[in-house]
Design a protein around this motif. Structure first.
Motif, short mmCIF file in Angstrom:
data_model
loop_
_atom_site.label_atom_id
_atom_site.label_comp_id
_atom_site.label_asym_id
_atom_site.label_seq_id
_atom_site.Cartn_x
_atom_site.Cartn_y
_atom_site.Cartn_z
N CYS A 879 0.85 -1.19 0.00
CA CYS A 879 0.00 0.00 0.00
C CYS A 879 0.89 1.24 0.00
N LEU A 880 0.37 2.34 -0.55
CA LEU A 880 1.23 3.49 -0.82
C LEU A 880 0.88 4.72 0.02
N ASN A 881 -0.06 5.55 -0.43
CA ASN A 881 -0.25 6.90 0.11
C ASN A 881 -1.11 6.90 1.37
N ILE A 882 -0.80 7.81 2.29
CA ILE A 882 -1.56 7.94 3.54
C ILE A 882 -2.92 8.54 3.26
N ASN A 883 -3.97 7.95 3.84
CA ASN A 883 -5.33 8.45 3.73
C ASN A 883 -5.77 8.91 5.12
N VAL A 884 -5.66 10.21 5.35
CA VAL A 884 -5.92 10.78 6.68
C VAL A 884 -7.38 10.58 7.07
N ARG A 885 -8.28 10.69 6.09
CA ARG A 885 -9.70 10.57 6.42
C ARG A 885 -10.03 9.20 7.01
N GLU A 886 -9.45 8.13 6.44
CA GLU A 886 -9.72 6.79 6.95
C GLU A 886 -9.14 6.61 8.35
N LYS A 1139 -21.79 17.30 15.36
CA LYS A 1139 -20.72 17.59 16.30
C LYS A 1139 -20.59 16.42 17.27
N ILE A 1140 -19.34 16.05 17.55
CA ILE A 1140 -19.07 14.97 18.50
C ILE A 1140 -18.22 15.57 19.62
N PRO A 1141 -18.83 15.92 20.74
CA PRO A 1141 -18.06 16.55 21.83
C PRO A 1141 -16.93 15.64 22.30
N GLY A 1142 -15.76 16.22 22.44
CA GLY A 1142 -14.60 15.49 22.95
C GLY A 1142 -13.76 14.84 21.87
N LEU A 1143 -14.27 14.76 20.65
CA LEU A 1143 -13.50 14.07 19.61
C LEU A 1143 -12.23 14.84 19.26
N GLU A 1144 -12.34 16.16 19.16
CA GLU A 1144 -11.17 16.95 18.79
C GLU A 1144 -10.06 16.76 19.82
N GLN A 1145 -10.42 16.78 21.10
CA GLN A 1145 -9.42 16.59 22.14
C GLN A 1145 -8.77 15.21 22.02
N HIS A 1146 -9.61 14.21 21.72
CA HIS A 1146 -9.08 12.85 21.55
C HIS A 1146 -8.09 12.80 20.39
N LEU A 1147 -8.42 13.43 19.28
CA LEU A 1147 -7.54 13.41 18.12
C LEU A 1147 -6.22 14.12 18.42
N ARG A 1148 -6.32 15.23 19.15
CA ARG A 1148 -5.10 16.01 19.42
C ARG A 1148 -4.22 15.32 20.45
N GLN A 1149 -4.75 14.37 21.21
CA GLN A 1149 -3.96 13.66 22.21
C GLN A 1149 -3.27 12.42 21.62
N LEU A 1150 -3.48 12.18 20.33
CA LEU A 1150 -2.85 11.02 19.69
C LEU A 1150 -1.33 11.13 19.81
N HIS A 1151 -0.68 9.98 20.12
CA HIS A 1151 0.78 9.94 20.21
C HIS A 1151 1.22 8.52 19.85
N GLU A 1202 -16.30 19.54 9.89
CA GLU A 1202 -17.09 18.86 8.86
C GLU A 1202 -17.22 17.38 9.20
N LEU A 1203 -17.84 17.08 10.33
CA LEU A 1203 -17.99 15.69 10.75
C LEU A 1203 -19.26 15.11 10.13
N ARG A 1204 -19.07 14.49 9.00
CA ARG A 1204 -20.21 13.88 8.32
C ARG A 1204 -20.11 12.36 8.43
N PHE A 1205 -19.12 11.80 7.71
CA PHE A 1205 -18.97 10.34 7.72
C PHE A 1205 -18.35 9.86 9.03
N SER A 1206 -17.58 10.71 9.68
CA SER A 1206 -17.05 10.34 10.99
C SER A 1206 -18.19 10.14 11.98
N ASN A 1207 -19.23 10.96 11.86
CA ASN A 1207 -20.41 10.80 12.72
C ASN A 1207 -21.11 9.48 12.45
#
Length: 1669
Positions: A879-886, A1139-1151, A1202-1207
């Motif tokens: 597999c090749l290119n990174i797909n951030v949305r997935e 809107k999914i409350p808390g999701l942004e914080q979860h994403l930003r805490q990724l490590h 723009e949380l559509r499919f993530s929702n």
């Protein structure tokens, strides 16, 4: 359950084979001996049972017996598979799920008993034969393909199965539907059927087949009225709807692409509704199926046409079939049922007590049935070939010799342990010929050669239908010979000679026997059976058919033809390269390389080369005088200038070497000045030659009619051939001289010796021009000019490349060699380096829990791989290119799981875990799905199965095609599949996908919404493009159907795949480029969209309005594609934002530390921060500091606006959680299962989760309701978004409307009024119509063979209007009305009559009154001089009466002017007739007086007493009374009357006086004419009477004018239209009145007033001749 309690868990009980035979090598078979299943939706309150099949299918049973016959035949052969016995395992299954179950049983091949504590050794089959249906084959082929087991089908024709990416192990002995679809399109075109209906079965076989047919039909100019699909498992109302469409359709030809099951249902319903008289065209799946005879309404299909595979014979098969007995297969229930059905008896062990017991003597030897009938062996022969194909592959494998094998190092397979992929290798290369002479082999896609028979269903005497062969189709033949119809017998000695031929009688035979000889070239015959041919004129030639003379084609080398365009491009390219070279030399003017060998000559040479390239342009285009003179002289002079420069450079090289010798001063004799003079001198000689040529006999344009008979060559004649060859000869002389000098200087001791390159250049130059002479002389027409241009360009390029390219290479790429030192020295060359790069993909994200949720996402898009050769184990795809949305989808899933685990209200005392797979490519995704179902935690070997860890549900995939692939497999194990993005409508089929759910609406709604969208903006002419899978084809098919309902036409529909050939993409782009529609509906994923926009951007195809599906319209990865700006202005529907409350914080805490085993997270982190983590193989990046954080990073990954499919992912997790919560909180006794029981929470079955999932109904924290309908679909609500700006990093969209299916029909689509950016960034709504709307005043006429949206706007006919836009008909105006100039309103017709107010009426009135005044003046003169001799002569009383009648004649013309009325109509003609008769009577009286007066002067004559004054008055009165009587009769019987004439002019009403009685009118005129002729005769007789003032002369002239006027009046009166009829009559009255007035009275007035001396009795009686008038 404790660890170690079980090693392997069975997901279902094994299914025994219906027919089996042990062998060393075993072949599997899957057939459907029975058809039809009851439609049942599983409630999952109990374990779903296998549904029983109902009806017998003898054809499928015959296929199985053909397998057994072929296996027995092979086992009895000593040549094939020696020392090996071939066995078989044949399964009898119906229904896609049960067939898949049989395929899995063949793949696993369990031999002994199986329990939860033990797995025995498996026996996998070497190959699987079947199935007959495309849909079941599509279902199980990718599954067994995962294990490299070959599948060979005899009847599965779907073109989709040729895809080696999805079906790598599939083969077939029947041609692909691709060829059948094209053959069917050619068939309908052959019979002139350009308007047809199309119906297909609603599966891959039908939809793909009908799509290929429609595409081919469009190419052949065939139009499709409607295209519908249904399946045998659909509800009855869908079939009823299709029957209604057929009933009300206008097409009489139906194309049915379906199986025998669907055609039976359709014809049965048509028969019930008495819908007959249709011509059916069918696919091979039903056209020869004998079971059709048993269906009600089969007579409807008599006369059907269709293609099927060729018939064949299999010796011995009939005997084998007739020897069948239940004792041969004691364990087969079907054979017993079959036997009981055929003989209507019951066997001993049968439970059927209603039939008589079988006697035991029953035999098939004398039974006639479709089972024993071997007269139509078509598909049975394909089964026979399939067995032999596998046998030949196994035979080749067994006979392999070590060292010569196809595997690694020439190895062979281990015959004691044969692997399926090894059988595949040999099956790919199978190539043998059957005993019937048919060649069997497979192409690279596993397909067989395509050859069909065209059959016609005809009714036999026995009441059955049989197919008669009436033609063939062979795809291996050339295009024009592929389709051949059988000839109809004729009985003639010779066929008729068509136009273009002539008859020549055969010697010694009757006249009916003749030969048809084509007319010679230049002659034609335009009649059938012509005896002679006619020669065409000089400037004409016969057409190809030789039945008409057409003007000869005028040929010359033009700029707009391909050859001319290519030559112009090469010429301009040469100019461009020369200018680039000049620029390079100028920029490096002071370098040693440029300064060597006189830089001035180099620049002059480049200038002359530019002229050489440009002079070739004078040879292209229509020859004219100036171009003919210019082309040869310009060519000659520029080439001499060029060669002179080369010659000068050559001499410089020689002289420079001589100058280095001791004591040599040769350079002073050839310095720069001498070099320039030599160039000038050589060139001047050529100039003089050209001047002489142009002066003596220059070239001129000429029409050459001798070279070709059928065309005229416009060329430049040389004028003087001596001049032309002198110019060429001089160039050749200089070239040879230059070549010789350069050759002599080639070995001079200089590291950069220019003479070498000059030698090569002049070698090319001389070679070109030596070959030019014979080519020039022999080339015909425009190719003569092309040869000369080619010679010019070739020699110019030779000089440019040979002399200057080596120098430019050193100047630009090797500057270290551009030194004086290097030019005098030597250099060495370097070596190239190669580097190999390798990349691996590790597993991804996992977390333990009591309940495990699976997830399948594609973190990377695109992969690198190749089609397996099966000479070794297939390599994994990279597999090749990174797909951030997935990746964001996966993190949303993790966030929801963690949120649920922290919520004590959901699944109390239990935790959720996850296993998230990162897969790209269909094969890897299916593998991930199987791993999810398997759930093995540890590595296993052939002797051990570890404890299973099956997931409770699988979330994903984002794509419809992969989801279709693995949802079937997981559905077999009742494992729920929840997708957040797979929208294909096909996934709503609970028969095929019983465990599928989704939190995104089905494409059925999206497709209909897109159709409403294009209709809303008035786009009635659109193109459609989709990806080549179920998602794209099904979605676009629904869109096209909905678009037709909305009145929108689709100009074209093309499909292509990400993994398809570049040619497919090029075809799509070419279609878009040359299409007329400006709106394109793209139903595909972001991967295909990227490929498409990049190719469109490369070809600069912009300004299009895109309408997209939700799979790409908001995909952030599109910003990375080249040409993303093309998508600005795109419109499309997408699921609502949330809107999914808390999701942004979860994403930003990724490590990366959270997922230490995930290579992807490491790669993502490195890509995000452009650094390298510890242990990374990427050494080009700086090391990560460890302080990197996503807290302040702005990227698509952290963007939650723009949380559509993530929702949808979020809702999917919660849906499973609520189902599990309901399951674990179930109270015993109130449960949904048997006896109110609940599920065992320690051992939860997937089907139990399914039940609770089907019934979930909850509201999210954001207030959104989540539920599923009976098909597993969510409620459909979309937002209409507009892509308003696309940059390299962001995709800016705006919501401009909504579409909600739950609202009433008229309110589902609502715009919010926000400004929309249109395609290409425009702010104007684009227009995309096939034809502009027809304005009022015109009507629509559909264009032939085009959709209903394509029409011409034809003005309404005379007297018709249309007052609405796009009217199909024009309305006729009432009789008193006429259309206005625009043709959109009826207005009152203009009423026309000769009125006093118009100019013509005024002029005629003036002339009338002038005549009255003149008559009154003359009367006054006559009255004043009444006693003079001139007045008294010839009865003055008659003169005054004549003047009075003339006054009345002038005045009566006024009655003709003005609006006709009853009194004016009766007055005008009667007054005219009476006054003119009175007038003519007076003239006649005067004429008679003249004659009588002369007679009275003779001695003894007393004639005057008979014609005195009293008689004269009485004659006038008598003549006039006759006319009065005629007029009274006319007015009494049928008088004139006012009449409205509508006939003369259509746009106006003529008010005129109808004659009433035409006899009366012509009687009045005739009587006037009679009197006038009589008067003329009498006056003519009296013209020479001896009277000095003989009035008869003037009367003669007056009557001559009178008669001439009225003779011309008659045709003018009859032919004049409208009011001009009246004007002609008035003109005749006035002209004749003026003639009488002037001719009779003006001479007398002249004498009375101007010559009074002549007004004496003496003068009147004298003989003088001195009076002149």
């Amino acid at each position: 359950m404790e660890k170690g309690d079980s090693w392997c868990r069975l997901q279902g009980s094994p299914q025994p084979a219906e027919l089996a035979l042990d062998g060393d090598l075993v072949i599997g078979g899957i057939f459907s001996f029975r058809t039809g299943q009851d439609y049942v939706i599983n409630t999952f309150q109990t374990v779903p049972e296998v549904r029983k099949c109902k009806n017998f299918n003898f054809r499928e049973f015959k296929f199985a017996q053909a397998v057994i016959f072929a296996v027995n035949e092979i086992n009895n052969s000593t040549d094939m598979l020696p020392d090996f016995k071939l066995g078989y395992k044949i399964y009898d299954n119906c229904g896609t799920m049960d067939i898949l179950r049989a395929a899995l049983a063949l793949a696993s091949g369990v031999k002994g008993e199986v329990s939860h504590n033990n797995c025995t050794k498996t026996e996998t089959v070497q190959a699987i034969l079947g199935h007959s249906g495309s849909r079941p084959t599509i279902a199980f082929a990718p599954v067994v393909g995962r294990f490299q087991i070959p599948v060979v089908s005899h009847f599965a024709t779907c073109a989709c199965l040729s895809n080696r990416k999805e079906y790598p192990t599939f083969f077939r002995t029947i041609p692909s539907d691709y060829y059948q679809s094209r053959a069917l399109a050619k068939l309908v075109k052959h019979f002139g059927w350009t308007w047809i209906g199309a119906i297909a079965v609603d599966n891959e076989y039908g939809l793909n087949g009908i799509a290929a047919f429609i595409q081919a039909a469009h190419e052949y100019g065939v139009c499709i009225e409607y295209s519908e699909a249904f399946s045998s498992s659909d509800p009855p109302d869908r079939l009823q709807r299709i029957v209604e469409i057929i009933k009300h359709g206008t097409s009489k030809v139906m194309m049915a692409f379906m199986s025998h099951r669907e055609i039976k249902l359709l014809t049965k319903e048509l028969y019930k509704q008495n819908i007959t008289g249709m011509q059916w065209v069918g696919s091979d799946a039903w056209i020869t199926d004998h079971s059709l005879t048993d269906s009600e309404g089969h007579s409807i299909l008599v006369g059907s046409l269709g293609f099927t595979v060729s018939k064949a014979k299999i010796p011995g098969l009939e005997e084998h079939l007739r020897q069948l007995h239940p004792s041969q297969f004691p364990d087969s229930q079907f054979v017993r049922d079959f036997w009981e059905d055929v003989f209507d008896c019951t066997l001993n062990r049968s439970a059927n007590t209603q039939k008589r017991p079988c006697s035991g003597s029953e035999s098939l030897q004398n039974v006639k049935s479709t089972f024993t009938d071997v007269s139509e062996l078509r598909f049975t022969h394909n089964v026979y070939k399939s067995v032999y194909a596998v046998a030949h592959a196994l035979d080749n494998l067994i006979k392999c010799k070590a060292g010569k094998g196809p595997f690694t190092n020439g190895g062979c397979a281990d015959t004691k342990h044969i692997q399926p992929w090894q059988v595949l290798q040999y099956l790919n290369t199978v190539n043998f010929t059957t005993e019937e002479g048919e060649k069997v082999y497979f192409d690279s896609n596993g397909d067989s050669p395509a050859r069909y028979e065209l059959v016609n269903l005809q009714m036999t005497n026995t009441g059955t239908m049989e197919g008669a062969t009436v033609g063939i189709y062979d795809a291996s033949l050339p295009e024009s010979h592929q389709f051949i119809m059988n000839e109809v017998p004729v009985s003639v000695c010779s066929d008729s000679c068509l136009p273009g031929t002539r008859k020549v009688l055969q010697k010694g035979k009757p006249v009916c026997c003749y030969d048809c000889l084509p007319c010679p070239a230049g002659e034609i015959s335009n009649l059938t059976n012509s005896i002679h041919c006619m020669k065409c004129p000089l400037m004409f030639w016969s057409n190809e058919q030789k039945d008409a003379c057409i003007p000869k084609a005028i040929e010359f080398l033009a700029y707009d033809e391909t050859l001319g365009t290519l030559l112009v491009l090469f010429s301009l390219l040469g100019v461009f390269l020369t200018m680039i070279t000049t620029l390079v030399f100028y920029c490096h003017l002071e370098t040693p390389l440029v300064r060597a060998n006189n830089s001035e000559l180099s620049f002059l040479l480049l200038f002359s080369l530019t002229l050489c390239f440009l002079c070739s342009l004078t040879f292209i285009g229509r020859p004219s005088e100036w171009s003919c003179m210019l082309r040869h002289t310009a060519f000659g002079i520029t080439f001499v200038l060029c060669i002179s420069c080369v010659l000068g450079k050559t001499i410089v090289v020689l002289m420079a070497f001589r100058a280095t010798l001791p004591g040599s001063n040769v350079m002073k004799w050839f310095g720069p000045a001498q070099q320039k003079l030599s160039v000038l001198g050589f060139t001047l000689i050529q100039v003089l030659i050209c001047i002489l040529w142009l002066t003596i006999n220059p070239p001129f344009p000429s029409k050459n009619v001798l070279l070709y008979n059928d065309k005229i060559i416009l060329e430049c004649a040389l004028g003087s051939a001596v001049g032309f060859w002198a110019v060429l000869g001089y160039i050749g002389l200089l070239a040879m001289l230059c070549f010789i000098l350069a050759f002599l200087a080639r070995t001079l001791p200089d590291n950069f010796n220019e003479a070498k390159f000059i030698t090569f250049s002049m070698l090319i130059f001389c070679a070109v021009w030596i070959t030019f002479i014979p080519a020039y002389v022999s080339s015909p027409g425009k190719f003569t000019v092309a040869v000369e241009i080619f010679a010019i360009l070739a020699s110019s390029y030779g000089l440019l490349f040979c002399i200057f390219v080596p120098k430019c290479y050193i100047i630009l790429f090797r500057p270290e060699q551009n030194t004086k030192k290097h030019i005098m020295g030597k250099t060495s060359r370097g070596k190239s380096v190669c580097r190999l790069q390798v990349r691996a993909q590790p597993p991804e994200l996992t977390k333990a829990g009591d309940f495990i949720l699976g997830g399948i996402f594609t973190f990377r898009t695109g992969f690198r791989g190749s089609v397996s050769t099966f000479q070794a184990l297939p390599d994994p795809q990279t597999c090749l290119n990174i797909n951030v949305r997935e990746f964001k989808f996966a993190q949303t899933m993790i966030f929801a799981i963690e949120e649920i685990n922290q919520n004590p209200a959901i699944i109390p005392n239990h935790t959720l875990g996850y296993k998230i797979f990162n897969s790209c490519g269909m094969t890897n995704i299916i593998k991930s799905a199987i791993d999810s179902a398997n759930g093995q935690r540890e590595i296993i070997d052939e002797r051990n199965c570890t404890k299973a860890d099956t997931v409770q549900a699988v979330l994903g995939h984002s794509g419809s095609a992969p989801t279709v692939g693995f949802a079937r497999i997981l559905g077999r194990f009742q494992i729920p599949v929840l997708s957040h993005f797979a929208t294909c409508a096909c996934l709503s089929n609970r028969e095929e996908f019983p465990s599928f759910f989704r939190t995104i609406p089905s494409d059925l709604h999206q497709s209909r919404a897109l159709a409403k969208l294009v209709k809303h903006f008035g786009w009635t002419w659109v193109g459609a493009i989709s990806n080549k899978n179920s998602y794209g084809i099904d979605g676009t098919t629904t869109f096209i159907e909905a678009a037709k309902e909305e009145g929108v036409c689709v100009e074209y529909y093309h499909t292509f795949g990400q993994e398809g050939s570049l040619h497919e993409l090029k075809t799509v782009v070419e279609t878009v480029k040359y299409s007329t529609s400006k709106v394109i509906m793209a139903f595909m994923s972001h991967r295909e969209m990227k490929l498409l926009v990049e190719e469109l951007y490369k070809q600069n195809i912009t300004g299009l309005q895109w309408v997209g599906s939700d799979a790409w319209i908001t995909d952030h990865s599109l910003t990375d594609s080249e040409g993303h700006s093309i998508l600005v202005g795109s419109l499309g529907f997408v699921v609502s934002r949330a809107k999914i409350p808390g999701l942004e914080q979860h994403l930003r805490q990724l490590h990366p530390s959270q997922f230490p085993d995930s290579q992807f997270v490491r790669d993502f982190w490195e890509d995000m921060f452009d650094c390298a983590l510890n242990g990374s193989s990427n050494t080009q990046r700086k090391p990560c500091r460890g302080s990197e954080s996503l807290q302040n990073v702005k990227s698509y990954f952290t963007d939650v606006s723009e949380l559509r499919f993530s929702n949808n992912v979020y809702k999917s997790v919660y849906a499973v959680a609520h189902a599990l919560n309901n399951l674990v909180t179930c109270e015993e006794g109130n449960g949904p299962f048997a006896n109110g029981s609940c599920a065992n929470t320690e051992y939860i079955q997937p089907w139990q989760v399914l039940h609770h999932l089907q019934n979930i109904n909850f509201t999210t924290g954001q207030g959104e309701r989540v539920t599923f309908d009976r098909n597993g679909d969510s409620p459909a609500r979309y937002e209409l978004i507009n892509v308003q700006r696309v940059t390299s990093q962001t995709l800016h969209v705006a919501t401009v409307g909504v579409f909600d299916v739950t609202l009433p029909h008229g309110r589902q689509f609502i715009m919010n009024g926000m400004e929309i950016v249109w395609g290409g960034g425009s702010h104007m709504v684009p227009v995309s119509v096939c034809s502009e709307s027809c304005p009022p005043g015109k009507r629509k006429v559909l264009q032939k063979r085009k959709p209903v949206c394509c029409y011409d706007c034809i003005p309404c006919g005379e007297g018709e209007i249309s007052n609405i836009t796009d009217s199909f008909e024009c309305l006729k105006c009432p009789i008193y009305y006429w259309p206005n100039t625009r043709g959109d309103t009826c207005i009152l017709k203009e009423i026309e009559f000769l009125s006093y107010a118009e100019i013509m009426g005024i002029i005629l009135t003036v002339f009338c009154l002038v005549g009255v005044i003149l008559t009154a003046v003359i009367t006054s003169v006559f009255f004043h001089f009444r006693d003079t001799p001139v007045v008294r002569a010839n009865n003055s009383e008659l003169s005054f009466l004549l003047l009075f009648s003339l006054t009345l004649c002038f005045l009566c013309s006024l009655t003709f002017i003005g609006r006709p009325s009853e009194w004016s109509c009766m007055l005008r003609h009667t007054a005219f007739g009476i006054t003119f008769v009175l007038c003519i009577s007076c003239v006649m009286g005067k004429t008679i007086v003249v004659l009588m007066a002369f007679r009275a002067t003779l001695p003894g004559s007393d004639v005057m007493k008979w014609f005195g004054p009293a008689q004269q008055k009485l004659s006038v009165l008598g003549f006039t009374l006759i006319q009065v009587i005629i007029c009274i009769l006319w007015l009494t019987i049928s008088p004139p009357f006012p009449f409205k004439n509508f006939q003369t002019f259509k746009d106006k009403i003529i008010l005129e006086c109808a004659l009433g009685s035409a006899v009366g009118f012509w009687s009045v005129l005739g009587y006037i004419g009679l009197l006038a002729i009589l008067c003329s005769i009498l006056a003519f007789l009296a013209r020479k009477l001896p009277d000095n003032f003989n009035e008869a002369k003037f009367i003669t002239f007056s009557m001559l004018i009178f008669c001439a006027v009225w003779i011309t009046f008659i045709p003018a009166y009859v032919s004049s239209p409208g009011k001009f009829t009246v004007a002609v009559e008035i003109f005749a009255i006035l002209a004749s009145s003026y003639g009488l007035l002037f001719c009779i009275f003006i001479p007398k007035c002249y004498i009375i007033l101007l010559r009074p001396e002549l007004n004496t009795k003496k003068h009147i009686m004298s003989k003088t001749k001195d009076i002149y008038y």
